[in-house]
Write a protein that holds these residues in place. Sequence first.
Motif, PDB file in Angstrom:
ATOM      1  N   SER A 124       0.839  -1.200   0.000  1.00 45.88           N
ATOM      2  CA  SER A 124       0.000   0.000   0.000  1.00 45.88           C
ATOM      3  C   SER A 124       0.877   1.254   0.000  1.00 45.88           C
ATOM      4  CB  SER A 124      -0.966  -0.051   1.190  1.00 45.88           C
ATOM      5  OG  SER A 124      -0.823   1.065   2.018  1.00 45.88           O
ATOM      6  N   THR A 125       2.038   1.194   0.655  1.00 52.27           N
ATOM      7  CA  THR A 125       2.968   2.337   0.625  1.00 52.27           C
ATOM      8  C   THR A 125       3.445   2.579  -0.810  1.00 52.27           C
ATOM      9  OG1 THR A 125       3.685   1.816   2.882  1.00 52.27           O
ATOM     10  CG2 THR A 125       5.141   3.226   1.574  1.00 52.27           C
ATOM     11  N   ILE A 126       3.789   1.513  -1.491  1.00 51.76           N
ATOM     12  CA  ILE A 126       4.231   1.649  -2.891  1.00 51.76           C
ATOM     13  C   ILE A 126       3.101   2.228  -3.750  1.00 51.76           C
ATOM     14  CG2 ILE A 126       4.931   0.348  -4.948  1.00 51.76           C
ATOM     15  CD1 ILE A 126       6.393  -1.594  -3.041  1.00 51.76           C
ATOM     16  N   ASP A 127       1.886   1.711  -3.566  1.00 48.90           N
ATOM     17  CA  ASP A 127       0.750   2.217  -4.355  1.00 48.90           C
ATOM     18  C   ASP A 127       0.544   3.709  -4.112  1.00 48.90           C
ATOM     19  OD1 ASP A 127       0.298  -0.322  -5.321  1.00 48.90           O
ATOM     20  OD2 ASP A 127      -1.309  -0.791  -3.889  1.00 48.90           O
ATOM     21  N   ARG A 128       0.654   4.122  -2.848  1.00 50.79           N
ATOM     22  CA  ARG A 128       0.423   5.537  -2.531  1.00 50.79           C
ATOM     23  C   ARG A 128       1.516   6.409  -3.147  1.00 50.79           C
ATOM     24  NH1 ARG A 128       0.206   5.552   3.695  1.00 50.79           N
ATOM     25  NH2 ARG A 128       0.021   7.806   3.418  1.00 50.79           N
ATOM     26  N   ILE A 129       2.749   5.929  -3.137  1.00 47.76           N
ATOM     27  CA  ILE A 129       3.844   6.716  -3.727  1.00 47.76           C
ATOM     28  C   ILE A 129       3.649   6.835  -5.238  1.00 47.76           C
ATOM     29  CG2 ILE A 129       6.310   6.614  -4.296  1.00 47.76           C
ATOM     30  CD1 ILE A 129       6.773   5.560  -1.424  1.00 47.76           C
ATOM     31  N   LYS A 130       3.332   5.721  -5.869  1.00 48.11           N
ATOM     32  CA  LYS A 130       3.252   5.717  -7.336  1.00 48.11           C
ATOM     33  C   LYS A 130       2.032   6.468  -7.870  1.00 48.11           C
ATOM     34  CE  LYS A 130       4.669   2.399  -9.895  1.00 48.11           C
ATOM     35  NZ  LYS A 130       5.899   2.950 -10.466  1.00 48.11           N
ATOM     36  N   SER A 131       1.020   6.655  -7.026  1.00 46.11           N
ATOM     37  CA  SER A 131      -0.177   7.346  -7.510  1.00 46.11           C
ATOM     38  C   SER A 131      -0.162   8.829  -7.159  1.00 46.11           C
ATOM     39  CB  SER A 131      -1.424   6.676  -6.932  1.00 46.11           C
ATOM     40  OG  SER A 131      -1.412   6.782  -5.516  1.00 46.11           O
ATOM     41  N   GLN A 132       0.988   9.339  -6.689  1.00 42.00           N
ATOM     42  CA  GLN A 132       1.118  10.779  -6.419  1.00 42.00           C
ATOM     43  C   GLN A 132       0.902  11.598  -7.691  1.00 42.00           C
ATOM     44  OE1 GLN A 132       3.992  12.897  -4.423  1.00 42.00           O
ATOM     45  NE2 GLN A 132       2.885  12.271  -2.608  1.00 42.00           N
ATOM     46  N   LYS A 133       0.488  12.833  -7.505  1.00 35.96           N
ATOM     47  CA  LYS A 133       0.496  13.791  -8.624  1.00 35.96           C
ATOM     48  C   LYS A 133       1.927  13.947  -9.114  1.00 35.96           C
ATOM     49  CE  LYS A 133      -3.267  16.629  -6.818  1.00 35.96           C
ATOM     50  NZ  LYS A 133      -3.495  17.904  -6.105  1.00 35.96           N
ATOM     51  N   LYS A 134       2.106  14.012 -10.432  1.00 33.35           N
ATOM     52  CA  LYS A 134       3.451  14.031 -11.006  1.00 33.35           C
ATOM     53  C   LYS A 134       3.913  15.451 -11.350  1.00 33.35           C
ATOM     54  CE  LYS A 134       2.049  10.351 -13.707  1.00 33.35           C
ATOM     55  NZ  LYS A 134       1.133   9.746 -12.748  1.00 33.35           N
ATOM     56  N   ARG A 135       5.201  15.700 -11.104  1.00 39.15           N
ATOM     57  CA  ARG A 135       5.786  16.991 -11.475  1.00 39.15           C
ATOM     58  C   ARG A 135       5.703  17.164 -12.992  1.00 39.15           C
ATOM     59  NH1 ARG A 135      11.312  16.208  -7.791  1.00 39.15           N
ATOM     60  NH2 ARG A 135      10.134  15.718  -5.914  1.00 39.15           N
ATOM     61  N   PRO A 136       5.674  18.412 -13.453  1.00 34.57           N
ATOM     62  CA  PRO A 136       5.618  18.658 -14.899  1.00 34.57           C
ATOM     63  C   PRO A 136       6.706  17.870 -15.630  1.00 34.57           C
ATOM     64  CG  PRO A 136       5.433  20.726 -13.671  1.00 34.57           C
ATOM     65  CD  PRO A 136       5.717  19.663 -12.668  1.00 34.57           C
ATOM     66  N   GLY A 137       6.315  17.154 -16.674  1.00 34.61           N
ATOM     67  CA  GLY A 137       7.288  16.423 -17.486  1.00 34.61           C
ATOM     68  C   GLY A 137       7.603  15.024 -16.987  1.00 34.61           C
ATOM     69  N   VAL A 138       7.065  14.640 -15.845  1.00 31.55           N
ATOM     70  CA  VAL A 138       7.346  13.303 -15.293  1.00 31.55           C
ATOM     71  C   VAL A 138       6.254  12.336 -15.740  1.00 31.55           C
ATOM     72  CG1 VAL A 138       7.472  11.944 -13.152  1.00 31.55           C
ATOM     73  CG2 VAL A 138       8.613  14.172 -13.305  1.00 31.55           C
ATOM     74  N   GLU A 139       6.656  11.197 -16.316  1.00 32.56           N
ATOM     75  CA  GLU A 139       5.665  10.234 -16.807  1.00 32.56           C
ATOM     76  C   GLU A 139       5.245   9.217 -15.760  1.00 32.56           C
ATOM     77  OE1 GLU A 139       6.461   8.316 -20.450  1.00 32.56           O
ATOM     78  OE2 GLU A 139       6.568  10.186 -21.582  1.00 32.56           O
ATOM     79  N   GLU A 140       6.218   8.844 -14.914  1.00 38.88           N
ATOM     80  CA  GLU A 140       5.911   7.795 -13.944  1.00 38.88           C
ATOM     81  C   GLU A 140       6.775   8.001 -12.700  1.00 38.88           C
ATOM     82  OE1 GLU A 140       6.929   3.850 -15.254  1.00 38.88           O
ATOM     83  OE2 GLU A 140       5.947   2.886 -13.541  1.00 38.88           O
ATOM     84  N   ILE A 141       6.194   7.811 -11.539  1.00 37.83           N
ATOM     85  CA  ILE A 141       6.976   7.846 -10.302  1.00 37.83           C
ATOM     86  C   ILE A 141       7.447   6.430 -10.015  1.00 37.83           C
ATOM     87  CG2 ILE A 141       6.900   8.281  -7.817  1.00 37.83           C
ATOM     88  CD1 ILE A 141       4.817  10.479  -8.453  1.00 37.83           C
ATOM     89  N   LEU A 142       8.749   6.288  -9.900  1.00 34.89           N
ATOM     90  CA  LEU A 142       9.330   4.966  -9.674  1.00 34.89           C
ATOM     91  C   LEU A 142       9.715   4.805  -8.217  1.00 34.89           C
ATOM     92  CD1 LEU A 142      11.604   4.732 -12.832  1.00 34.89           C
ATOM     93  CD2 LEU A 142       9.496   3.454 -12.401  1.00 34.89           C
ATOM     94  N   VAL A 143       9.661   3.577  -7.755  1.00 36.78           N
ATOM     95  CA  VAL A 143      10.134   3.225  -6.414  1.00 36.78           C
ATOM     96  C   VAL A 143      11.549   2.681  -6.579  1.00 36.78           C
ATOM     97  CG1 VAL A 143       9.762   1.576  -4.538  1.00 36.78           C
ATOM     98  CG2 VAL A 143       7.826   2.789  -5.541  1.00 36.78           C
ATOM     99  N   PRO A 144      12.465   2.995  -5.657  1.00 39.09           N
ATOM    100  CA  PRO A 144      13.827   2.485  -5.809  1.00 39.09           C
ATOM    101  C   PRO A 144      13.831   0.956  -5.961  1.00 39.09           C
ATOM    102  CG  PRO A 144      13.741   4.094  -4.027  1.00 39.09           C
ATOM    103  CD  PRO A 144      12.321   3.857  -4.464  1.00 39.09           C
ATOM    104  N   GLY A 145      14.514   0.470  -6.962  1.00 41.34           N
ATOM    105  CA  GLY A 145      14.569  -0.966  -7.235  1.00 41.34           C
ATOM    106  C   GLY A 145      13.692  -1.376  -8.401  1.00 41.34           C
ATOM    107  N   GLU A 146      12.724  -0.515  -8.742  1.00 43.30           N
ATOM    108  CA  GLU A 146      11.776  -0.860  -9.809  1.00 43.30           C
ATOM    109  C   GLU A 146      12.458  -0.859 -11.177  1.00 43.30           C
ATOM    110  OE1 GLU A 146       8.385   1.722  -9.619  1.00 43.30           O
ATOM    111  OE2 GLU A 146       7.095   0.242 -10.615  1.00 43.30           O
ATOM    112  N   ARG A 147      13.274   0.169 -11.409  1.00 41.90           N
ATOM    113  CA  ARG A 147      13.928   0.283 -12.707  1.00 41.90           C
ATOM    114  C   ARG A 147      14.900  -0.899 -12.928  1.00 41.90           C
ATOM    115  NH1 ARG A 147      14.648   5.223 -15.320  1.00 41.90           N
ATOM    116  NH2 ARG A 147      14.493   6.317 -13.337  1.00 41.90           N
TER     117      ARG A 147
END
Lengths: 354, 354
Positions: A290-313
């Motif tokens: 649920s922590t990961i879901d909440r981080i990834k569903s944040q509003k994104k800064r201009p120009g950002v396509e996806e919020i990644l969690v460390p280790g995801e990439r």
Amino acid sequence: MAVKHFAKEGLESLVAQLAAGMGVPGEDAALFAEVLVDADLHGVSTHGVSRLNIYLKRIDAGLIDPKAALTVDRQTGSIVALDAGNGLGQIQARKALDMLMPLARANGVAAATIRNSQHFGALSWYCNHAASRKMVLLAMTNCEPAMSPEGGYEAFFGTNPIAASFPTGKGFPVKIDLATSTVARGNIIAAQKKGAAIPEGWALDREGKPTTDAAEALLGTVLTMAGHKGYALALMVELFSGVLSGSAIGSGVGSMYKNLDRKQDVGHFFCLFDIGAFLDYGDYLRRMDSTIDRIKSQKKRPGVEEILVPGERSARRAGTNAAEGIPLPDETVAELKQWCSRLNVAFDTLEALG
Amino acid sequence: MAVKHFAKEGLESLVAQLAAGMGVPGEDAALFAEVLVDADLHGVSTHGVSRLNIYLKRIDAGLIDPKAALTVDRQTGSIVALDAGNGLGQIQARKALDMLMPLARANGVAAATIRNSQHFGALSWYCNHAASRKMVLLAMTNCEPAMSPEGGYEAFFGTNPIAASFPTGKGFPVKIDLATSTVARGNIIAAQKKGAAIPEGWALDREGKPTTDAAEALLGTVLTMAGHKGYALALMVELFSGVLSGSAIGSGVGSMYKNLDRKQDVGHFFCLFDIGAFLDYGDYLRRMDSTIDRIKSQKKRPGVEEILVPGERSARRAGTNAAEGIPLPDETVAELKQWCSRLNVAFDTLEALG
């Protein structure tokens, strides 16, 4: 630079054969190869097969003991203080982690220092291994001097990384893994090769003045990340992995590439936590996901396509490389061929995928 | 702002009387006062007596339980998972540390999570206390939301600090203690009060764009230190102290000043290491002191007078404040007087030194 792609299994087999050819016992050679190739699999090619050449050279020069045993200097409860016997870091760190597992399972937490070791590759293998056992690993290592304390300008600390990983229900562990430097020295070398300037804030020159000249920076020191905060963290890593372990400290650590006359004497620190000792593992997974879901569903800064969690990439990269093959630059392939030739190992069993 | 100086003992006594006046049991009130005043003593006045007003207000509003017991949710070997019962963080964190001491002495390492707690003041008290027992403490806590993950722009993480301290033979412990933000929110508030701009890289505005306008920054989010590296470390702190502990996570943590209708539910994480389990304490001290000597004798960057080790400056400040008195701004003194008046505590026993 041109690259070729190779299947993970073939590459592991070749690396293991070459290590064995230089005197590493068969089982240890397999452990070593797995960690080395895993770095390339996850896209950390700076810590993968490209390093095999220098490891083998150092074994050849008598600077690494390929048959070193891991011995216990001291054991108290859940603490083991280990001597790597100047063996390959990857092998000794894996064995140390194996020793910690039952201690952490019994007591909830266990820690090890490892002295008299080498560069042990990417921290991610150890972290991911712990995560696969429902454990959290906190890992640190000192390394060859590159950074000065805030206010000084002599290389003292290595880029002293700190890592931790946490299992998730998302198909990849969260993996924190960062050097405490502003930037890896490799980025400065790359700028120098291109004749490009480096950004302000990356490095100091030989006289301790800020520089944007890559060549000057390489003669000077890399800056700690976030100034005095990075200095404090680099010191923390040095104290846990160097001072507590009995290894060399700071500028006493040997350079893998430059010091071809003495051992490195690197120190590592592992602390392993059994998640089930803190809370039910199912609860843990729900809270983590649920922590990961909440981080990834944040509003994104201009120009950002996806919020990644460390280790995801790096997990995605591992998936791609597992399917398409692990890319190796021609320079590394040429080094592998030279060692194959010298050690009578057949290179042509390693089939390039493209 | 004008300040007055007060003796440490008198200030501790007054703070303890006020806490007791609001229902904190006598012994607990003394523990609380000691930690609070210690922050001022070490120059961390943002986490000291200036916070007493809000703690007492929150007790008054039923948002902190002054008599809370610290209870064990789970104990496995060297791990204790604790419930602070919504009590004062300083008291519960001290008691948790006391529980860990014998476990760390027996097993070499012990760790605790603490859920359902509050802001627990400066990390330095806990760190210094461990160092005085020949132990190394690694401490983390989540806190009220201020920073977004890299790529996002909603406040999720607190400024999530990480701290560790190590005893030395130099008369002060090395103390690593840093927020994972670029800057404390207090610096932005100070800039706004002065009508000054803030440097680039400190904060984002409400739409996730970089800003140098302090007022806009206060409506937006503070940036993590060193970009994605600070994000990774802030997440690590959240996972150890929030996810593992069972406390609120990220933006679920209540704000001490803004949320006067609900508890904070902060989570802390402590990991305590017995140095003697790793190596002989005498060896340790020699290695530590020589490391400090080598760092401090580095060549200095232009304009730098002295290279400091983390913890050195705050130890000097503590020495000065012990001798000359602890400075409190008039605003804080006025708050103390109001509480004295309300709780029938004599303020005039607290003599200003100047």
